[in-house]
Design a protein around this motif. Structure first.
Motif, PDB file in Angstrom:
ATOM      1  N   UNK A  20      -5.886  -8.894  -1.906  1.00 56.15           N
ATOM      2  CA  UNK A  20      -4.909  -9.462  -0.975  1.00 56.15           C
ATOM      3  C   UNK A  20      -3.644  -8.602  -0.973  1.00 56.15           C
ATOM      4  N   UNK A  21      -3.212  -8.191  -2.163  1.00 48.18           N
ATOM      5  CA  UNK A  21      -2.015  -7.350  -2.272  1.00 48.18           C
ATOM      6  C   UNK A  21      -2.265  -5.965  -1.700  1.00 48.18           C
ATOM      7  N   UNK A  22      -3.474  -5.449  -1.869  1.00 45.70           N
ATOM      8  CA  UNK A  22      -3.816  -4.153  -1.284  1.00 45.70           C
ATOM      9  C   UNK A  22      -3.769  -4.227   0.243  1.00 45.70           C
ATOM     10  N   UNK A  23      -4.222  -5.358   0.805  1.00 46.16           N
ATOM     11  CA  UNK A  23      -4.142  -5.547   2.253  1.00 46.16           C
ATOM     12  C   UNK A  23      -2.686  -5.546   2.706  1.00 46.16           C
ATOM     13  N   UNK A  24      -1.821  -6.219   1.941  1.00 45.98           N
ATOM     14  CA  UNK A  24      -0.392  -6.237   2.268  1.00 45.98           C
ATOM     15  C   UNK A  24       0.189  -4.826   2.233  1.00 45.98           C
ATOM     16  N   UNK A  25      -0.171  -4.068   1.205  1.00 46.74           N
ATOM     17  CA  UNK A  25       0.341  -2.701   1.065  1.00 46.74           C
ATOM     18  C   UNK A  25      -0.086  -1.826   2.231  1.00 46.74           C
ATOM     19  N   UNK A  26      -1.338  -1.970   2.664  1.00 44.12           N
ATOM     20  CA  UNK A  26      -1.815  -1.174   3.791  1.00 44.12           C
ATOM     21  C   UNK A  26      -1.061  -1.517   5.072  1.00 44.12           C
ATOM     22  N   UNK A  27      -0.754  -2.800   5.259  1.00 42.33           N
ATOM     23  CA  UNK A  27      -0.005  -3.203   6.450  1.00 42.33           C
ATOM     24  C   UNK A  27       1.426  -2.674   6.408  1.00 42.33           C
ATOM     25  N   UNK A  28       2.055  -2.721   5.245  1.00 39.11           N
ATOM     26  CA  UNK A  28       3.422  -2.197   5.104  1.00 39.11           C
ATOM     27  C   UNK A  28       3.431  -0.686   5.348  1.00 39.11           C
ATOM     28  N   UNK A  29       2.445   0.002   4.775  1.00 38.95           N
ATOM     29  CA  UNK A  29       2.362   1.452   4.948  1.00 38.95           C
ATOM     30  C   UNK A  29       2.178   1.824   6.412  1.00 38.95           C
ATOM     31  N   UNK A  30       1.370   1.044   7.123  1.00 35.94           N
ATOM     32  CA  UNK A  30       1.158   1.315   8.546  1.00 35.94           C
ATOM     33  C   UNK A  30       2.437   1.106   9.342  1.00 35.94           C
ATOM     34  N   UNK A  31       3.235   0.096   8.950  1.00 30.41           N
ATOM     35  CA  UNK A  31       4.477  -0.200   9.665  1.00 30.41           C
ATOM     36  C   UNK A  31       5.556   0.830   9.379  1.00 30.41           C
ATOM     37  N   UNK A  32       5.530   1.425   8.191  1.00 35.00           N
ATOM     38  CA  UNK A  32       6.610   2.335   7.786  1.00 35.00           C
ATOM     39  C   UNK A  32       6.125   3.767   7.597  1.00 35.00           C
ATOM     40  N   UNK A  33       4.951   4.083   8.150  1.00 28.33           N
ATOM     41  CA  UNK A  33       4.396   5.437   8.045  1.00 28.33           C
ATOM     42  C   UNK A  33       4.332   5.898   6.598  1.00 28.33           C
ATOM     43  N   UNK A  34       3.816   5.033   5.748  1.00 24.64           N
ATOM     44  CA  UNK A  34       3.750   5.329   4.326  1.00 24.64           C
ATOM     45  C   UNK A  34       2.330   5.579   3.853  1.00 24.64           C
ATOM     46  N   UNK A  35       2.184   5.747   2.548  1.00 27.60           N
ATOM     47  CA  UNK A  35       0.882   5.941   1.915  1.00 27.60           C
ATOM     48  C   UNK A  35       0.713   4.896   0.823  1.00 27.60           C
ATOM     49  N   UNK A  36      -0.551   4.598   0.497  1.00 26.83           N
ATOM     50  CA  UNK A  36      -0.862   3.607  -0.530  1.00 26.83           C
ATOM     51  C   UNK A  36      -1.773   4.238  -1.573  1.00 26.83           C
ATOM     52  N   UNK A  37      -1.396   4.078  -2.828  1.00 28.71           N
ATOM     53  CA  UNK A  37      -2.290   4.423  -3.928  1.00 28.71           C
ATOM     54  C   UNK A  37      -2.511   3.166  -4.754  1.00 28.71           C
ATOM     55  N   UNK A  38      -3.607   3.126  -5.499  1.00 28.80           N
ATOM     56  CA  UNK A  38      -3.945   1.932  -6.273  1.00 28.80           C
ATOM     57  C   UNK A  38      -4.196   2.321  -7.722  1.00 28.80           C
TER      58      UNK A  38
END
Length: 327
Positions: A20-38
């Protein structure tokens, strides 16, 4: 923005809130042109790290050490501090679990940073990240932002995002990088005892895909059997609002709400539940909410996907019968 999600596992099994938190991170990254690592932390993590590498992340950080199994707040804090100092994320996200409540504030403080815990959402205001968290048992919500430079720390409430919305990796698995950390036995001040285990009769409603919940409209304890029949026909777990559990009609472990469990099933069937905010905060993350109540003005209808104004004592046996026919 560079985002690091610290996932949670125990004895080789995921806490589903991690995704669930990974889904949130992906949405935030998409909104702010960011990257996600886990990051996954513990011992014997090859299978878990491989599973994470199939998600849409830039990389997976596999943090292993003999002293990281079992979990201790000191051990995890020492290890994750090194990971964060090396990876240099702008934002570190956690699922808001009991383990995270124990660990994350300590970790943030060790780096001289603050933390926003138990968030239910976020907003992007012209590139500025605003987190939303509930206050006063869900009666109101506060917008909270960080001051100063990152890394910032935040956790998301279970059910705030949907694990099935995690994007898979395109074009093959993402790289898994093993991260070596320095950790000594004398740095760990606690000695874990045997893992707490729920009684066999206990149930973890957070993992239930289907839930049938009853409220004051059930009127008497002997009527709960009708709701249990519906649940059995659906293959669902039975649950309740707080008044039902306070009366002892169902065990406290089956209570949904601000003082009970927070759930996000595929289907939540509310029978005779008015929809007080204290209950709603525990189930509003459900994918589909079906409410049956004889009061057409009941607040539960404001969040329900499907609403039926009617007598549950007429509907429950009819619904049970139709469900049994469909098997």
């Amino acid at each position: 923005m560079k985002i690091l999600v610290v996932t949670e596992q125990r004895q080789g099994k995921w806490n589903n809130a991690s995704f669930e938190t990974l889904a949130a991170a992906q949405q935030i990254a998409a909104a702010l042109s960011g990257t996600v690592s886990a990051a996954v932390i513990g011992k014997g993590l090859d299978a878990l790290a491989t599973e994470l590498s199939g998600k849409n992340v830039s990389e997976v950080l596999q943090v292993e050490h003999d002293l990281l199994e079992p979990y201790t707040p000191d051990g995890f804090c020492v290890a994750l501090k090194q990971v964060i100092e090396s990876a240099k994320p702008d934002l570190v996200l956690f699922p808001h679990t009991y383990q995270v409540r124990d660990l994350a504030p300590k970790l943030a403080a060790s780096l001289g940073k603050g933390m926003i815990g138990d968030c239910i959402g976020y907003r992007n205001e012209s590139g500025k990240l605003v987190f939303v968290r509930q206050m006063f048992q869900g009666k109101t919500a506060a917008d909270v932002t960080f001051l100063g430079a990152g890394p910032w720390f935040a956790s998301f409430q279970s059910g705030a995002f949907r694990a099935d919305q995690v994007a898979a990796a395109d074009g093959g698995a993402r790289p898994v990088n093993r991260v070596a950390v320095e950790l000594k036995a004398e740095q760990i001040r606690t000695k874990p005892l045997e893992l707490f285990k729920e009684a066999k009769s206990a149930v973890d409603l957070t993992q239930a895909p289907l839930i049938v919940a009853v409220g004051r409209g059930i009127k008497a304890p002997e009527n709960i059997a009708q709701a249990e029949a519906v649940a059995k026909a659906m293959g669902a777990e039975i649950a309740a609002s707080r008044p039902i559990c306070d009366e002892g009609w169902l065990p406290m472990e089956r209570q949904i709400g601000s003082s009970g469990q927070t759930v996000a099933p595929k289907l939540y069937l509310a029978l005779g539940i008015s929809g007080a905010i204290q209950h709603v905060v525990g189930m509003k993350g459900a994918r589909t909410i079906v409410a049956i109540n004889k009061d057409q003005n009941a607040p539960i209808f404001e969040i329900a996907d499907y609403g039926v104004v009617g007598d549950i004592f007429e509907i429950m046996p009819a619904l049970t019968e139709e469900l049994q026919k469909a098997k």
